[in-house]
Scaffold this motif. Structure first.
Motif, PDB file in Angstrom:
ATOM      1  N   LEU A   1       5.605   2.259   5.006  1.00  0.00           N
ATOM      2  CA  LEU A   1       5.297   2.897   3.726  1.00  0.00           C
ATOM      3  C   LEU A   1       3.846   2.631   3.335  1.00  0.00           C
ATOM      4  N   SER A   2       3.153   3.710   3.044  1.00  0.00           N
ATOM      5  CA  SER A   2       1.763   3.639   2.575  1.00  0.00           C
ATOM      6  C   SER A   2       1.572   4.770   1.585  1.00  0.00           C
ATOM      7  N   ARG A   3       0.422   4.813   0.950  1.00  0.00           N
ATOM      8  CA  ARG A   3       0.143   5.921   0.038  1.00  0.00           C
ATOM      9  C   ARG A   3       0.233   7.249   0.771  1.00  0.00           C
ATOM     10  N   LEU A   4      -0.196   7.243   2.027  1.00  0.00           N
ATOM     11  CA  LEU A   4      -0.199   8.464   2.829  1.00  0.00           C
ATOM     12  C   LEU A   4       1.234   8.926   3.138  1.00  0.00           C
ATOM     13  N   THR A   5       2.066   8.010   3.647  1.00  0.00           N
ATOM     14  CA  THR A   5       3.431   8.399   4.022  1.00  0.00           C
ATOM     15  C   THR A   5       4.265   8.726   2.789  1.00  0.00           C
ATOM     16  N   TYR A   6       4.008   8.018   1.689  1.00  0.00           N
ATOM     17  CA  TYR A   6       4.763   8.300   0.466  1.00  0.00           C
ATOM     18  C   TYR A   6       4.373   9.653  -0.112  1.00  0.00           C
ATOM     19  N   GLN A   7       3.078   9.954  -0.111  1.00  0.00           N
ATOM     20  CA  GLN A   7       2.618  11.246  -0.618  1.00  0.00           C
ATOM     21  C   GLN A   7       3.187  12.387   0.224  1.00  0.00           C
ATOM     22  N   GLN A   8       3.258  12.179   1.537  1.00  0.00           N
ATOM     23  CA  GLN A   8       3.821  13.206   2.413  1.00  0.00           C
ATOM     24  C   GLN A   8       5.300  13.433   2.087  1.00  0.00           C
ATOM     25  N   LEU A   9       6.009  12.345   1.782  1.00  0.00           N
ATOM     26  CA  LEU A   9       7.418  12.451   1.396  1.00  0.00           C
ATOM     27  C   LEU A   9       7.566  13.282   0.122  1.00  0.00           C
ATOM     28  N   LEU A  10       6.728  13.005  -0.868  1.00  0.00           N
ATOM     29  CA  LEU A  10       6.762  13.775  -2.112  1.00  0.00           C
ATOM     30  C   LEU A  10       6.418  15.237  -1.872  1.00  0.00           C
TER      31      LEU A  10
ATOM     32  N   ARG B   1       8.177  21.115 -10.222  1.00  0.00           N
ATOM     33  CA  ARG B   1       7.402  19.907 -10.447  1.00  0.00           C
ATOM     34  C   ARG B   1       8.181  18.843 -11.232  1.00  0.00           C
ATOM     35  N   GLN B   2       8.929  19.272 -12.251  1.00  0.00           N
ATOM     36  CA  GLN B   2       9.673  18.309 -13.063  1.00  0.00           C
ATOM     37  C   GLN B   2      10.742  17.615 -12.228  1.00  0.00           C
ATOM     38  N   THR B   3      11.399  18.366 -11.337  1.00  0.00           N
ATOM     39  CA  THR B   3      12.414  17.778 -10.472  1.00  0.00           C
ATOM     40  C   THR B   3      11.777  16.803  -9.487  1.00  0.00           C
ATOM     41  N   THR B   4      10.595  17.157  -8.988  1.00  0.00           N
ATOM     42  CA  THR B   4       9.863  16.252  -8.103  1.00  0.00           C
ATOM     43  C   THR B   4       9.468  14.977  -8.843  1.00  0.00           C
ATOM     44  N   MET B   5       9.113  15.116 -10.113  1.00  0.00           N
ATOM     45  CA  MET B   5       8.770  13.945 -10.922  1.00  0.00           C
ATOM     46  C   MET B   5       9.968  13.004 -11.058  1.00  0.00           C
ATOM     47  N   ASP B   6      11.152  13.556 -11.268  1.00  0.00           N
ATOM     48  CA  ASP B   6      12.363  12.736 -11.377  1.00  0.00           C
ATOM     49  C   ASP B   6      12.651  12.012 -10.060  1.00  0.00           C
ATOM     50  N   PHE B   7      12.488  12.712  -8.949  1.00  0.00           N
ATOM     51  CA  PHE B   7      12.652  12.133  -7.619  1.00  0.00           C
ATOM     52  C   PHE B   7      11.686  10.966  -7.425  1.00  0.00           C
ATOM     53  N   HIS B   8      10.456  11.179  -7.805  1.00  0.00           N
ATOM     54  CA  HIS B   8       9.409  10.147  -7.705  1.00  0.00           C
ATOM     55  C   HIS B   8       9.744   8.921  -8.555  1.00  0.00           C
ATOM     56  N   ARG B   9      10.235   9.130  -9.768  1.00  0.00           N
ATOM     57  CA  ARG B   9      10.550   8.010 -10.655  1.00  0.00           C
ATOM     58  C   ARG B   9      11.636   7.121 -10.075  1.00  0.00           C
ATOM     59  N   HIS B  10      12.645   7.732  -9.471  1.00  0.00           N
ATOM     60  CA  HIS B  10      13.711   6.950  -8.846  1.00  0.00           C
ATOM     61  C   HIS B  10      13.160   6.102  -7.702  1.00  0.00           C
ATOM     62  N   LEU B  11      12.379   6.734  -6.822  1.00  0.00           N
ATOM     63  CA  LEU B  11      11.830   6.017  -5.677  1.00  0.00           C
ATOM     64  C   LEU B  11      10.860   4.932  -6.123  1.00  0.00           C
ATOM     65  N   LYS B  12      10.018   5.248  -7.086  1.00  0.00           N
ATOM     66  CA  LYS B  12       9.020   4.302  -7.576  1.00  0.00           C
ATOM     67  C   LYS B  12       9.678   3.049  -8.152  1.00  0.00           C
TER      68      LYS B  12
ATOM     69  N   ILE C   1       0.415  12.064  -6.327  1.00  0.00           N
ATOM     70  CA  ILE C   1       0.220  13.389  -6.910  1.00  0.00           C
ATOM     71  C   ILE C   1       1.556  14.130  -6.891  1.00  0.00           C
ATOM     72  N   ILE C   2       1.970  14.587  -8.056  1.00  0.00           N
ATOM     73  CA  ILE C   2       3.248  15.283  -8.171  1.00  0.00           C
ATOM     74  C   ILE C   2       3.010  16.788  -8.101  1.00  0.00           C
ATOM     75  N   LYS C   3       3.578  17.408  -7.102  1.00  0.00           N
ATOM     76  CA  LYS C   3       3.452  18.853  -6.919  1.00  0.00           C
ATOM     77  C   LYS C   3       4.812  19.510  -7.154  1.00  0.00           C
ATOM     78  N   GLY C   4       4.930  20.761  -6.799  1.00  0.00           N
ATOM     79  CA  GLY C   4       6.198  21.466  -6.966  1.00  0.00           C
ATOM     80  C   GLY C   4       5.987  22.961  -6.958  1.00  0.00           C
ATOM     81  N   ILE C   5       7.046  23.695  -6.635  1.00  0.00           N
ATOM     82  CA  ILE C   5       6.948  25.151  -6.646  1.00  0.00           C
ATOM     83  C   ILE C   5       6.804  25.630  -8.084  1.00  0.00           C
TER      84      ILE C   5
END
Length: 305
Positions: free
Chosen positions: A50-59, A68-79, A100-104
């Protein structure tokens, strides 16, 4: 050693240790969904990798098919899990830092609600006799804008018929196997909802012989679909568009806004945590009312000649 574990294995262990029986079952189910997504997206990702690179790729992978909001929720759980891993020194650096939180692009969700004449047509189809029924449940939601679980949690003692108010301070946990009273969605959801005199008369008669501290509408296992299907039949019988019970909540709020009730008052009545939620949900109505206001302003200014 946690470093030798796969990320999804660590998250599963963390989730069961810290979240199971500590949060509401419906919330825990969201953590379980996050875990399933993690297994699907990164089945071989190790904690040590796990690194910033691998985590960002996962997101980024998750964001390809989610808003984007759903991605934010996913990120909060993992974080949350990774911050604990960092504190336990399973990680040397925070891989979620500056993520960076992205999303369709967010889909346009048009809120479905009834116009006043349609709601009146629906209410005319209700069979309001002396017995508790889904007809009364539909009436209550239409007249108060309660959430489904809030309406299920209403007991006779929640009604103050003298002062014409209904206290909302709990819900009914219809989604879990245990079933029973549960907290409201948030602190703002605890509120007193004013009732019109007609609703007061109807429910004072309905509840007068019922146990004071037991739910009015609960008799065994409750399914949201059961009520929605019943409401669908009523809508078709009334010759109006079909909506859900949640659509009745939207109908209630929409009619109040069209009647000139302030956004702040509607937000309090619905139990929204802030007016931003109300504004976002009913943006199309608010914009329509603003256009009407602009016409009034122009007519007023034109008269000052």
């Amino acid at each position: 050693m946690a470093q030798a574990m796969k990320f999804h294995q660590y998250f599963d262990q963390w989730m069961k240790l810290y979240k199971k029986d500590a949060v509401r079952e419906v919330t825990y189910q969201k953590y379980q969904m996050t875990h399933r997504q993690l297994v699907m997206l990164a089945p071989e990702l190790m904690m040590i990798d796990l690194s910033r690179l691998t985590y960002q790729q996962l997101l980024n992978d998750y964001a390809e098919t989610h808003e984007r909001q759903t991605t934010m929720d996913f990120h909060r759980h993992l974080k949350s899990s990774l911050i604990d891993a960092l504190e336990e020194e399973y990680l040397t650096k925070d891989p979620t830092r500056k993520a960076i939180i992205k999303g369709i692009k967010q889909r346009q969700h048009k809120t479905k609600y009834l116009h006043q004449y349609e709601l009146q047509g629906l209410l005319n189809e209700l069979n309001l006799d002396d017995n508790v029924s889904w007809d009364y449940f539909i009436l209550l939601v239409a007249k108060t804008g309660l959430r489904f679980a809030e309406a299920l949690g209403v007991t006779p003692q929640d009604f103050d018929f003298t002062h014409q108010v209904l206290t909302i301070n709990k819900t009914w946990d219809y989604k879990s196997h245990q079933m029973g009273f549960a907290p409201t969605k948030n602190k703002s959801s605890v509120r007193k909802v004013p009732l019109d005199w007609q609703t007061v008369i109807q429910f004072s008669q309905l509840t007068k012989n019922l146990p004071k501290d037991e739910p009015v509408f609960v008799n065994g296992k409750i399914y949201n679909d059961t009520v929605n299907h019943y409401l669908e039949r009523l809508c078709k019988k009334a010759g109006i568009k079909v909506i859900s019970v949640h659509g009745l909540r939207h109908t209630h709020a929409s009619l109040l806004l069209y009647a000139g009730v302030s956004i702040a008052s509607v937000a309090r009545r619905l139990g929204h945590s802030n007016m931003t939620t109300t504004e976002h949900t009913y943006l199309h109505i608010i914009q329509e009312l603003e256009n009407q206001d602009n016409d009034k302003v122009m007519k007023h200014l034109a008269s000052l000649v």
